[in-house]
Design a protein around this motif. Sequence first.
Motif, mmCIF file in Angstrom:
data_model
loop_
_atom_site.group_PDB
_atom_site.id
_atom_site.type_symbol
_atom_site.label_atom_id
_atom_site.label_comp_id
_atom_site.label_asym_id
_atom_site.label_seq_id
_atom_site.Cartn_x
_atom_site.Cartn_y
_atom_site.Cartn_z
ATOM 1 N N GLY A 185 12.422 -2.321 -3.218
ATOM 2 C CA GLY A 185 12.427 -0.990 -2.608
ATOM 3 C C GLY A 185 11.005 -0.527 -2.354
ATOM 4 N N LEU A 186 10.865 0.627 -1.740
ATOM 5 C CA LEU A 186 9.546 1.117 -1.355
ATOM 6 C C LEU A 186 8.679 1.494 -2.547
ATOM 7 C CD1 LEU A 186 10.298 3.323 1.798
ATOM 8 C CD2 LEU A 186 10.064 0.850 1.594
ATOM 9 N N ASP A 187 9.269 1.688 -3.707
ATOM 10 C CA ASP A 187 8.482 2.037 -4.896
ATOM 11 C C ASP A 187 7.564 0.890 -5.336
ATOM 12 O OD1 ASP A 187 11.182 0.949 -5.471
ATOM 13 O OD2 ASP A 187 10.410 0.827 -7.511
ATOM 14 N N LEU A 188 7.830 -0.309 -4.842
ATOM 15 C CA LEU A 188 7.002 -1.456 -5.215
ATOM 16 C C LEU A 188 5.710 -1.535 -4.402
ATOM 17 C CD1 LEU A 188 9.776 -4.211 -5.556
ATOM 18 C CD2 LEU A 188 8.837 -2.714 -7.325
ATOM 19 N N LEU A 189 5.573 -0.694 -3.392
ATOM 20 C CA LEU A 189 4.409 -0.764 -2.504
ATOM 21 C C LEU A 189 3.244 0.031 -3.102
ATOM 22 C CD1 LEU A 189 6.216 -0.291 0.944
ATOM 23 C CD2 LEU A 189 5.611 -2.423 -0.218
ATOM 24 N N VAL A 190 2.725 -0.471 -4.197
ATOM 25 C CA VAL A 190 1.680 0.268 -4.919
ATOM 26 C C VAL A 190 0.332 0.219 -4.216
ATOM 27 C CG1 VAL A 190 2.828 0.001 -7.133
ATOM 28 C CG2 VAL A 190 1.215 -1.752 -6.351
ATOM 29 N N ASN A 191 0.157 -0.698 -3.253
ATOM 30 C CA ASN A 191 -1.106 -0.795 -2.520
ATOM 31 C C ASN A 191 -1.056 -0.111 -1.163
ATOM 32 O OD1 ASN A 191 -2.441 -2.483 -4.484
ATOM 33 N ND2 ASN A 191 -1.126 -4.168 -3.783
ATOM 34 N N THR A 192 0.055 0.505 -0.852
ATOM 35 C CA THR A 192 0.230 1.143 0.450
ATOM 36 C C THR A 192 -0.419 2.528 0.448
ATOM 37 O OG1 THR A 192 2.298 -0.051 0.787
ATOM 38 C CG2 THR A 192 1.920 1.878 2.169
#
Length: 947
Positions: A185-192
């Motif tokens: 899910g989008l919560d994994l995009l910590v570098n975004t």
Amino acid sequence: MDLGKQIFLLIMCLQVFLIAAVTDPQDFAALSAVKSNWQNTPPNWISIDPCGGSWEGIQCSNSRITSIVLSGMGLTGTLTADIGNLPKLQNLDLSQNMGLTGTLPPAIGNLKNLVYLSLVGCSFLGPIPNTIGSLTQLISLSLASNKFNGEIPPSIGNLLNLYWLDITDNKLTGTIPVSNETSPGLDLLVNTGHFHLGQNQLTGTIPPKLFSSNMTLIHVLLDSNQLSGSIPSSLELVRSLELIRLDRNSLNGPVLLDFTGLTNLSQLYLSNNKLTGPMPDLSGMNLVTYVDMSNNSFDASSIPPWFSSLQSLTSLIMERTQLQGQIPDSIFSVAQIQSVVLSNNELNGTLDIGNNYGAQLEVIDLQNNSITEFAQGSGYSKTLMLKGNPFCAKIGSTENYCSLLQQPNTSYSTPPNNCVQHDCNSDQISSPNCKCAYPITGTMHFRSISFSDLGNASYYISLQASMMDAFQSNQFPVDSIALSDPIMDEYDYLDLRIEVFTSNSDSFNRTGFSMITSQLNNLTFFQRPSSFGPFYFTLDNNGYFSGPNKSSNKGIIIGAAIGSSILVLLLLVAGIYAFKQRRKADTATEEAIRLRDPFASWDRNESAGSRPQINGVRCFTFEELKKCTNNFSDANIIGIGGYGKVYRGILTGGKVVAIKRAQQGSLQGNVEFKTEIELLSRVHHKNLVSLVGFCYELDEQMLVYEHISNGTLKDSISGKSGIQLGWARRLRIALDSARGLAYLHELANPPIIHRDIKSTNILLDDQLTAKVADFGLSKLLDHTEGHVSTQVKGTMGYMDPEYFMTQQLTDKSDVYSFGVIMLELVTGRNPIHHGRHIVTVVRMAMDKTKDLYNLHEILDPAISVGNTLKGLEKFVDLAIRCVEEWRANRPAMGEVVKEIENIAEQAGLDYDVEMLSTSASHYDSNEGTSLTTKSSLSTVEVFHILR
């Protein structure tokens, strides 16, 4: 040369080229397959060696294709699964090609080396394929302004290198995906750094799991969706946030965020939700510049101290937030403050601006409060609005601030750079460096700004300098940039017109054009001033490579043809004899065909497509029209526009006509000519301008219409025509126009969408009967789809916002434009004036509890003085329904006709009698001459069928 020798020669040539080719055969085969589904590809895409032949937009490394950049090239067609057979591709930019449609193939997931994917401003539809999550090297994913639907793929959460995620302005539905035991899910995009998910149809709550302390998000844009529930407190964990946009949703409950940890926050948009509880406390937020919490249901409270403590604050927008009590003068003394909007609250007592108000303070809007006194000793001379307060009721509307004030100046246009601008020809534009050229033109849309004074030139000068630095440091062929016409749209986005001028000649070549348009959608390319937030660019559909400036690209086309391949030359040599023989045989028949077929010479390769299909209209010869206009004498010109000139002519027999003659090299040319002749030859209605005939001969394109003697509705509303239109006549004109449009939408088969309804395209005959004109932009409506997917065209101010966002044209787009005309009839104002839209002006002024909805101050004096305005309130109600933001909320034109008929009937107006009496005795207030007499004698009878 016999056939066997020709085949042998062809085989030998192919072998030579395959041996010498630089491009990997697999890549060439894949790109060729992709190309076969596209039209309007670059003219030098004709060799069999994209890498060695320097195909425009293609870059290679070690014989492998690594980059495809074709931004703004006018491509049409679909993107096939063959794109997945370019395994070394790193950059794919097809942005600003509205003609690219169809679904995004799942094979896109095979491009494992893809770093940059931009499809902004195309017409792709269907779901975003879940295979997008396989592009693990992806840094930028830009899919904004398409027609994607379905849910956001959870697999995007696999893109751990992703910095830029932009899926704004689509039709995405469902909830925001977060990870669970089985799915990412989008919560994994910590570098975004950027979550841009606005202007979709997302539902459900904002998942608390979406945000965490290890994220590096800078921008969170979830505006203009259908999100509900509370704002998750986990948002405060993302300490890097600079911009939060949650406005225009259905979020509810109290705001429980602790803002003290969000020390980088600059802009906060929470307006137009259903938030309750205490107003959020922003104390100590020293970098905050823009705050808008309007239209929520916070607990009633006095003005909190933090209003005055934010020393970087430029804009405080708190309309309808249950504020009450006295207004402290300290709120106006914030050093950077530009706008204080506290209208529609319960603020009371005495207003004292004080003597230490901020030097940049431009607007104070306190309308519709309970202020009883005003201490006027401050000397404040900028925009102050107090209408709707008891103080104004007590003194009357004698002061400017108690009436509907003029709006602050929001106009801006880049001035000349210490030079004298030249008069350019009709197709060229003078640059800031005073050079006549063909610029790239379009609109920059900024999704947030830190200022509200749109007329402040310093912001645009800084932006212009930043963009020029970026272009010059990257050695792009840019001579200058012009910015103009700042306006806030209905989403609180700043729309800013831009013109980019080339430094090499008078126009860009295809490579330069594509590079520029590509970078105009690249947030990281420009070191923007901090005043401007994230942005996207939309390119004008101006036929850049098919208009008058195409001659400047002749060298490129010739060079591409010469250097494309010896194969093509050899084939030409081999076939030249056969061609000449065939040509001799055809020449004799072509002349005979032309004599009995007026469109025998129609160029099937033009963008207009196949020849026009017409019936029932007369084909004039060039000599006939030349004679009836006295050799196209300037004395007979009655209109001039971008398409050409309109001449008054008298046919044999005495019939007066209007002849629209296309200028040589018109940008619209065949397209507009074909559209208008096909549509008008098959529709007939008393409220539509009639087509008498046409001429297509000797490179001439002319359309012959019935002559309309009293010009445009715009001219009559403005007073330019000398005709005064009372309220009853305006109702009649609205009804006539509505009937014409209803015929197009509901009785024409297939239905027709006009696409450019405006007051200059409504003409008035000698009886002041309204007729709809100018069908050059019209489109046929597909019954099965219910809309037409097309590039955005029309006129600013009249354009349907949903069409502008989705590129889906429907009959409701005409309804919106007609609603704007209805408001013009009521107010006498232009659709956009001083940066404000007429729809916004009317909505802000409306108060349904008062007589004439409290619109006295903005009604056109021509109808409001000495007249009983029967039915005006219902007319305004109908107009407001027509200009609803979403087309589903607008009535059909047939309903509009019935409602205007009912308004007229209930108002007791007998139009048949009125029409006869008006034509006989209506007088021009300036001339004292009866309208009928004046019309018959006029030698400057304007017929505006030009945009």
